[in-house]
Motif scaffolding. Sequence first.
Motif, PDB file in Angstrom:
ATOM      1  N   LYS B  50       0.826  -1.197   0.000  1.00 32.08           N
ATOM      2  CA  LYS B  50       0.000   0.000   0.000  1.00 32.08           C
ATOM      3  C   LYS B  50       0.865   1.255   0.000  1.00 32.08           C
ATOM      4  CE  LYS B  50      -4.011   2.093   2.002  1.00 32.08           C
ATOM      5  NZ  LYS B  50      -4.981   2.155   3.060  1.00 32.08           N
ATOM      6  N   SER B  51       1.922   1.256   0.817  1.00 29.46           N
ATOM      7  CA  SER B  51       2.731   2.465   0.904  1.00 29.46           C
ATOM      8  C   SER B  51       3.459   2.721  -0.408  1.00 29.46           C
ATOM      9  CB  SER B  51       3.701   2.384   2.083  1.00 29.46           C
ATOM     10  OG  SER B  51       4.849   1.663   1.719  1.00 29.46           O
ATOM     11  N   VAL B  52       3.919   1.661  -1.063  1.00 25.30           N
ATOM     12  CA  VAL B  52       4.605   1.854  -2.336  1.00 25.30           C
ATOM     13  C   VAL B  52       3.631   2.362  -3.387  1.00 25.30           C
ATOM     14  CG1 VAL B  52       5.620   0.636  -4.276  1.00 25.30           C
ATOM     15  CG2 VAL B  52       6.485   0.246  -2.007  1.00 25.30           C
ATOM     16  N   VAL B  53       2.457   1.749  -3.434  1.00 24.52           N
ATOM     17  CA  VAL B  53       1.486   2.159  -4.441  1.00 24.52           C
ATOM     18  C   VAL B  53       1.089   3.616  -4.238  1.00 24.52           C
ATOM     19  CG1 VAL B  53      -0.874   1.835  -5.239  1.00 24.52           C
ATOM     20  CG2 VAL B  53       0.580  -0.136  -4.922  1.00 24.52           C
ATOM     21  N   SER B  54       0.860   4.010  -2.986  1.00 26.40           N
ATOM     22  CA  SER B  54       0.401   5.381  -2.794  1.00 26.40           C
ATOM     23  C   SER B  54       1.524   6.382  -3.050  1.00 26.40           C
ATOM     24  CB  SER B  54      -0.218   5.570  -1.408  1.00 26.40           C
ATOM     25  OG  SER B  54       0.721   5.271  -0.424  1.00 26.40           O
ATOM     26  N   SER B  55       2.756   6.044  -2.695  1.00 28.80           N
ATOM     27  CA  SER B  55       3.823   7.009  -2.966  1.00 28.80           C
ATOM     28  C   SER B  55       4.107   7.087  -4.458  1.00 28.80           C
ATOM     29  CB  SER B  55       5.089   6.672  -2.174  1.00 28.80           C
ATOM     30  OG  SER B  55       5.858   5.725  -2.866  1.00 28.80           O
ATOM     31  N   LEU B  56       3.911   5.981  -5.124  1.00 28.64           N
ATOM     32  CA  LEU B  56       4.145   5.965  -6.566  1.00 28.64           C
ATOM     33  C   LEU B  56       3.073   6.749  -7.303  1.00 28.64           C
ATOM     34  CD1 LEU B  56       6.260   4.751  -8.392  1.00 28.64           C
ATOM     35  CD2 LEU B  56       4.880   2.706  -8.593  1.00 28.64           C
ATOM     36  N   SER B  57       1.835   6.640  -6.828  1.00 31.54           N
ATOM     37  CA  SER B  57       0.763   7.295  -7.583  1.00 31.54           C
ATOM     38  C   SER B  57       0.782   8.813  -7.423  1.00 31.54           C
ATOM     39  CB  SER B  57      -0.605   6.719  -7.187  1.00 31.54           C
ATOM     40  OG  SER B  57      -0.771   6.772  -5.808  1.00 31.54           O
ATOM     41  N   THR B  58       1.517   9.323  -6.416  1.00 34.43           N
ATOM     42  CA  THR B  58       1.618  10.783  -6.313  1.00 34.43           C
ATOM     43  C   THR B  58       2.443  11.361  -7.454  1.00 34.43           C
ATOM     44  OG1 THR B  58       3.557  10.564  -4.918  1.00 34.43           O
ATOM     45  CG2 THR B  58       1.446  10.872  -3.806  1.00 34.43           C
ATOM     46  N   ARG B  59       3.177  10.517  -8.128  1.00 35.87           N
ATOM     47  CA  ARG B  59       4.006  11.005  -9.223  1.00 35.87           C
ATOM     48  C   ARG B  59       3.190  11.324 -10.469  1.00 35.87           C
ATOM     49  NH1 ARG B  59       9.517  10.065  -8.866  1.00 35.87           N
ATOM     50  NH2 ARG B  59      10.041   9.350  -6.781  1.00 35.87           N
TER      51      ARG B  59
END
Lengths: 142, 288
Positions: B50-59
């Motif tokens: 979840k943390s990777v997906v959410s940090s990635l989607s901010t890009r």
Amino acid sequence: MANQLSLEVVTPHRTVLIEDVDSVTLPGIEGELGILPEHIPLLTILDTGIMSYTSNGNKQVIAVHWGYAQVEGNSVRVLAELAETAEEIDLQRAKEAEKKAKNMLVSGISSTTDLEDEQSRQKKYEGKLKRSIVRQTVAQFH
Amino acid sequence: MASLKDIRKRIDSVKRTQKTTSAMKMVSAAKLRRSEDNIRQATPYAKELKSVVSSLSTRFSGEEQDTGFGRLFRDTGGKRTGVILVTTDRGLCGGFNANLSKVLAQQLADEDIESAEFVILGRKGNDFFKKTSHKILANHTGTQPGEQLGLVREIVSDFTRRFEAGELDQVNLAYNHFFSVISQVPVIEQLLPIKPLETETVDEREIIFEPSPEDILETLLKKYVQNQVYVSWLDTIAGEHAARMTSMDAATKNAGEIIDKLQLHYNRTRQAAITSELIEIISGAESL
């Protein structure tokens, strides 16, 4: 511990490993990746393959089947669908799986005439074949 | 009035039932511990993902509607719905499955969805929804723990493919969330389109991506959806055992109460019989 990496391997079923290591080699989807301390941040998808790491001069291997790895500072986090250490692998079973997958691919009596179905079927068995070979390699390391 | 023999029979029968319920409670307690452990083991993976997906989607700005992963966020507002319903195979666990099915049916009715397409895990959900106007695509029962992940992968990739192709407008997940041993709450989550994840800060560090960030995000998003379903299944299993434990505990207590009542009744009846026999003997002796 500035010259060590903290390695973490997790799967949906369990945490496989948390250890401080000297270096890690990952089966990236675009080729093998060697990670040493102070590596630049990296995010990559992993293929089915062999992941190895050295701690105190000992090389250890783990078979990973699909996942991704995140390198950040001195921590390496590997999230794999499946990760098995050498001790956990049933060599006999892997050999049988290889034989079966090969049979299916070579002599494969196709149950469908649909091209797309046939392709996905082939892909499935190619995946199985690859997994079984990786397992055997890792198991022999033990 | 029931004879003494009848009452004794009933007491025996209730005692036997009590034995069964208390045994079931014990079994569930043991199974609960194991399934709680499974949840604990699965948590790190789910969290990291979840943390990777959410940090990635901010890009991404969220305007890539037609690219690979953008389609997973696309909200068409239509009514063609797919539902993954997670229930159990066995009953005797209170309102565990029935509550969930009712909440789900109500929500679908509120949204005017008459025939959603269901994939149901567990027999109980199937029993409920086969009588409704909804369409059941598949019902998986008796799944072994080792097969769960593979099955989830299959179901989710099928729904995802159809969603991407525009055959479905939304896919929901219904399950019982396991808060604690005494509290499991029916939850209906929207799986697809993926709800934008709440993010803390925009991640702008320099990172090497292999392959491109778009491809990684697409792959990870699909994994993320799969994992949600898998975790919900683990929740349901733990919840099932917890619910069964609670209801079997209640049943054991109730059986105890019934036994006490019957025993009292039995003693009174027996006493009454003795008294009336005595009266008969005495009055017989007096009349001589």
